[in-house]
Scaffold this motif. Structure first.
Motif, mmCIF file in Angstrom:
data_model
loop_
_atom_site.group_PDB
_atom_site.id
_atom_site.type_symbol
_atom_site.label_atom_id
_atom_site.label_comp_id
_atom_site.label_asym_id
_atom_site.label_seq_id
_atom_site.Cartn_x
_atom_site.Cartn_y
_atom_site.Cartn_z
ATOM 1 N N VAL A 33 0.980 -1.146 -0.002
ATOM 2 C CA VAL A 33 -0.017 0.003 -0.166
ATOM 3 C C VAL A 33 0.986 1.315 0.046
ATOM 4 O O VAL A 33 1.884 1.349 0.723
ATOM 5 C CB VAL A 33 -0.977 0.139 1.112
ATOM 6 C CG1 VAL A 33 -1.519 1.343 1.171
ATOM 7 C CG2 VAL A 33 -1.934 -1.039 1.120
ATOM 8 N N SER A 34 0.560 2.040 -0.746
ATOM 9 C CA SER A 34 1.399 3.394 -0.951
ATOM 10 C C SER A 34 1.222 4.405 0.159
ATOM 11 O O SER A 34 0.152 4.048 1.039
ATOM 12 C CB SER A 34 1.033 4.138 -2.324
ATOM 13 O OG SER A 34 -0.475 4.728 -2.175
ATOM 14 N N ARG A 46 0.429 7.579 0.351
ATOM 15 C CA ARG A 46 -0.880 8.198 0.202
ATOM 16 C C ARG A 46 -1.705 7.453 0.593
ATOM 17 O O ARG A 46 -3.037 8.178 1.035
ATOM 18 C CB ARG A 46 -0.672 8.514 -1.426
ATOM 19 C CG ARG A 46 -2.293 9.416 -1.549
ATOM 20 C CD ARG A 46 -2.321 10.616 -0.954
ATOM 21 N NE ARG A 46 -3.571 11.305 -1.545
ATOM 22 C CZ ARG A 46 -4.831 10.786 -1.151
ATOM 23 N NH1 ARG A 46 -5.015 9.899 -0.125
ATOM 24 N NH2 ARG A 46 -5.876 11.606 -1.594
ATOM 25 N N ASN A 47 -2.199 6.166 0.476
ATOM 26 C CA ASN A 47 -3.205 5.614 0.809
ATOM 27 C C ASN A 47 -3.299 4.859 2.176
ATOM 28 O O ASN A 47 -4.092 4.069 2.387
ATOM 29 C CB ASN A 47 -3.514 4.445 -0.152
ATOM 30 C CG ASN A 47 -4.122 5.234 -1.721
ATOM 31 O OD1 ASN A 47 -4.690 6.022 -1.538
ATOM 32 N ND2 ASN A 47 -3.295 4.904 -2.801
ATOM 33 N N ARG A 48 -2.198 5.145 2.967
ATOM 34 C CA ARG A 48 -2.141 4.558 4.108
ATOM 35 C C ARG A 48 -3.299 5.285 5.313
ATOM 36 O O ARG A 48 -3.565 6.391 5.111
ATOM 37 C CB ARG A 48 -0.699 4.778 4.817
ATOM 38 C CG ARG A 48 0.368 4.005 4.010
ATOM 39 C CD ARG A 48 0.954 2.866 4.811
ATOM 40 N NE ARG A 48 1.578 1.963 4.033
ATOM 41 C CZ ARG A 48 2.065 0.857 4.328
ATOM 42 N NH1 ARG A 48 2.188 0.386 5.373
ATOM 43 N NH2 ARG A 48 2.961 0.114 3.410
ATOM 44 N N LEU A 67 -4.614 9.113 5.174
ATOM 45 C CA LEU A 67 -6.203 9.374 5.048
ATOM 46 C C LEU A 67 -6.775 10.230 5.890
ATOM 47 O O LEU A 67 -7.514 10.942 5.814
ATOM 48 C CB LEU A 67 -6.762 8.022 4.581
ATOM 49 C CG LEU A 67 -6.176 7.217 3.168
ATOM 50 C CD1 LEU A 67 -6.892 5.827 3.202
ATOM 51 C CD2 LEU A 67 -6.411 8.021 1.950
#
Length: 213
Positions: free
Chosen positions: A83-84, A86-88, A92
């Motif tokens: 998971v990048s 940015r999407n952790r 978020l």
């Protein structure tokens, strides 16, 4: 035990062993890059530190630049998940906040958490980039990723109508980008002896002053 179950078990076991080996190699490389620097760290040294063969290092991870890239990526993310950043969940959560100061405080906490893990590696990467083309490419990619993250934060501040009228969007992005540079943490905490808590508080105040006015 049925034969298909046995095969699945052996496959799962091999995958787990391969993941453990890869983790040990990356951890060894990260330790040596920080302690010795990129140039002085050899594949043989990584193999010896991880307790594997030279061939296994190449098979499991790759050469020196792949080792450094993987070590930096894992340090930034905090683990070896796909998971990048940015999407952790932590990022978020920050981007979903409706208060500008609260958003910047949360983002600062995320940044400092990354700094704690990656500052030593980043120092090694910057030195390596001065003389190694592959390391330079890796550093430039890291800078682009940090810039992308800074743009996300500024975009959210603008959406909240919170960005100071005294700073342009481009300037705000540059300021936010600078805040993501692990060199700040390295200089204040490692060189000047600041505590992590003091550095985080200072960085949060800086961002509020510069971006919110």
């Amino acid at each position: 035990m049925p034969e298909d179950v046995k095969r699945e078990y052996r496959s799962t076991l091999r995958a787990a062993q391969a993941a453990d080996t890869r983790s040990a190699i990356v951890a060894a490389a990260a330790h040596l890059f920080v302690e010795r620097g990129y140039a002085a760290t050899t594949i043989d040294a990584v193999a010896a530190d991880a307790g594997v063969s030279r061939k296994t290092v190449f098979t499991a991870v790759g050469g020196k630049v792949e080792l450094l890239k993987t070590a930096v990526d894992w340090a930034v993310a905090g683990d070896d998940g796909a998971v990048s950043v940015r999407n952790r969940p932590a990022v978020l959560d920050v981007l979903a906040r409706s208060g500008a100061k609260d958003l910047l405080a949360g983002w600062t906490r995320v940044l400092v958490g990354i700094d704690v893990r990656v500052a030593g590696l980043f120092r090694a990467l910057e030195v390596a980039a001065e003389s190694d083309d592959d390391a330079r490419t890796l550093l430039e990619e890291s800078q682009r990723q940090r810039l992308s993250g800074a743009r996300e934060i500024v975009k959210r501040l603008i959406a909240l109508n919170a960005l100071s009228p005294d700073v342009s969007r481009a300037e705000a992005v540059d300021i936010a980008w600078l805040a993501t540079d692990p060199v700040l943490y390295d200089r204040f905490v490692r060189v000047r002896g600041w505590s992590v808590t003091r550095f985080e508080a200072w960085l949060a105040r800086l961002l509020v002053t510069q971006l919110l006015g």
